[in-house]
Design a protein around this motif. Structure first.
Motif, PDB file in Angstrom:
ATOM      1  N   ASP A 182      39.618  29.602  44.609  1.00 10.82           N
ATOM      2  CA  ASP A 182      38.953  31.048  44.206  1.00 10.82           C
ATOM      3  C   ASP A 182      37.683  30.805  43.259  1.00 10.82           C
ATOM      4  O   ASP A 182      36.560  31.468  43.557  1.00 10.82           O
ATOM      5  CB  ASP A 182      39.828  31.638  43.598  1.00 10.82           C
ATOM      6  CG  ASP A 182      41.097  32.144  44.255  1.00 10.82           C
ATOM      7  OD1 ASP A 182      40.945  32.195  45.343  1.00 10.82           O
ATOM      8  OD2 ASP A 182      42.122  32.411  43.788  1.00 10.82           O
ATOM      9  N   ALA A 209      34.774  29.822  45.772  1.00 16.02           N
ATOM     10  CA  ALA A 209      34.159  30.887  46.136  1.00 16.02           C
ATOM     11  C   ALA A 209      33.400  31.669  45.253  1.00 16.02           C
ATOM     12  O   ALA A 209      32.062  31.918  45.647  1.00 16.02           O
ATOM     13  CB  ALA A 209      35.421  31.848  46.723  1.00 16.02           C
ATOM     14  N   ASP A 265      29.085  32.320  46.061  1.00 13.39           N
ATOM     15  CA  ASP A 265      28.834  33.600  45.841  1.00 13.39           C
ATOM     16  C   ASP A 265      27.688  33.998  45.308  1.00 13.39           C
ATOM     17  O   ASP A 265      27.407  33.952  44.265  1.00 13.39           O
ATOM     18  CB  ASP A 265      29.793  34.656  45.414  1.00 13.39           C
ATOM     19  CG  ASP A 265      29.780  35.939  45.515  1.00 13.39           C
ATOM     20  OD1 ASP A 265      28.675  36.397  46.129  1.00 13.39           O
ATOM     21  OD2 ASP A 265      30.496  36.932  44.903  1.00 13.39           O
TER      22      ASP A 265
END
Length: 274
Positions: free
Chosen positions: A117, A120, A124
């Motif tokens: 997570d 990511a 991003d």
């Protein structure tokens, strides 16, 4: 250079319940000295792309500084630090030949799912700088955690990653988890900068090539294998001193070295110029 192995899909979160090896207050891997050592070693092996990306996120803050942030925030009363982030410091592995598997991840997440997570978030383009700072600090910390053998808990053991294994360390009351978090490292009587310099200088090119993997399952399975060797043979209040230090200091040093190399390997991949 050896081709990096990298797979996040294999460590994704799952919705199955696993037997927790820790409670919310148990996980403080390596202590500040150990975490700073892994961060300092990692800086040696960063690519130019990774170094520039990290600087854009952290500014003058080093990876050694960033590495301890998640533990320093554990007294923050916010629910995120008191509840949400607690499982991010460890994983639990079922005792079979497959090693760590996504099904081992509990609903609340674990170190492997958090790594996915936070990665990511770093990738991003819409994520805020503050979110990327938190993500990067956690990634450095989690990779260090996963190299401490007792932060890869056993579903078959109900001892909270060795926290319930009471020992004495040179006559002082302790537990096995604390011995591995900090006492073995601190027994060297070195600062993190001294210790990291000595450890990094000792890493051979062959070792670097062997260890240079960004595959989290590899690190976790290694720790699970080592974990079963570090428990003392005595059943009650074993006295750990010079013999234990002699037997396990080489493993402690190796896991710190490997943690540093793997932090760099992971960040080099995440920040590779695509």
């Amino acid at each position: 250079m050896k081709t990096l192995k990298f797979s996040l899909a294999s460590i994704g979160a799952a919705s199955l319940i696993c037997s927790a090896a820790f409670t919310a207050t148990d996980a403080h891997a390596w202590g500040k000295i150990g975490h700073r050592i892994t961060g300092k070693i990692a800086e040696t092996y960063l690519t130019d792309d990774a170094r520039k990306a990290i600087s854009a996120i952290l500014g003058a803050e080093s990876l050694a500084e960033a590495s301890t942030y998640p533990d320093e925030m554990r007294s923050n009363p916010d629910e995120y630090w008191q509840k949400t982030a607690n499982p991010f410091h460890y994983v639990t592995v079922h005792d079979d030949a497959r090693g760590y598997h996504a099904d081992d991840c509990p609903p609340q997440g674990d170190g492997a799912s958090a790594l996915k997570d936070f990665t990511a978030t770093l990738q991003d383009p819409e994520a805020s700088l503050a979110d990327k700072q938190l993500a990067l600090r956690f990634i450095v910390h989690i990779i260090g955690d996963l190299h401490q053998p007792l932060h890869v808990g056993s579903a078959a053991r109900d001892d909270k990653g060795g926290n319930d294994v009471k020992v004495t360390f040179f006559g002082q009351r302790s537990n096995l988890h604390r011995v591995w978090d900090s006492e073995l490292v601190e027994h060297q009587k070195l600062s993190y900068s001294e210790f990291s310099h000595w450890l990094q200088r000792a890493i051979t090119n062959e070792q670097y090539q062997q260890w240079n993997t960004a595959e989290a399952k590899t690190w976790i399975d290694e720790s699970a294998e080592y974990r079963e060797t570090v428990y003392p043979a005595q059943d009650e209040d074993p006295y750990l001193s010079w013999q234990y230090v002699y037997e396990y200091t080489p493993l402690m040093k190796q896991r710190l070295q490997q943690g540093g190399v793997r932090i760099a390997a992971y960040l080099n991949h995440v920040f590779a110029d695509k």
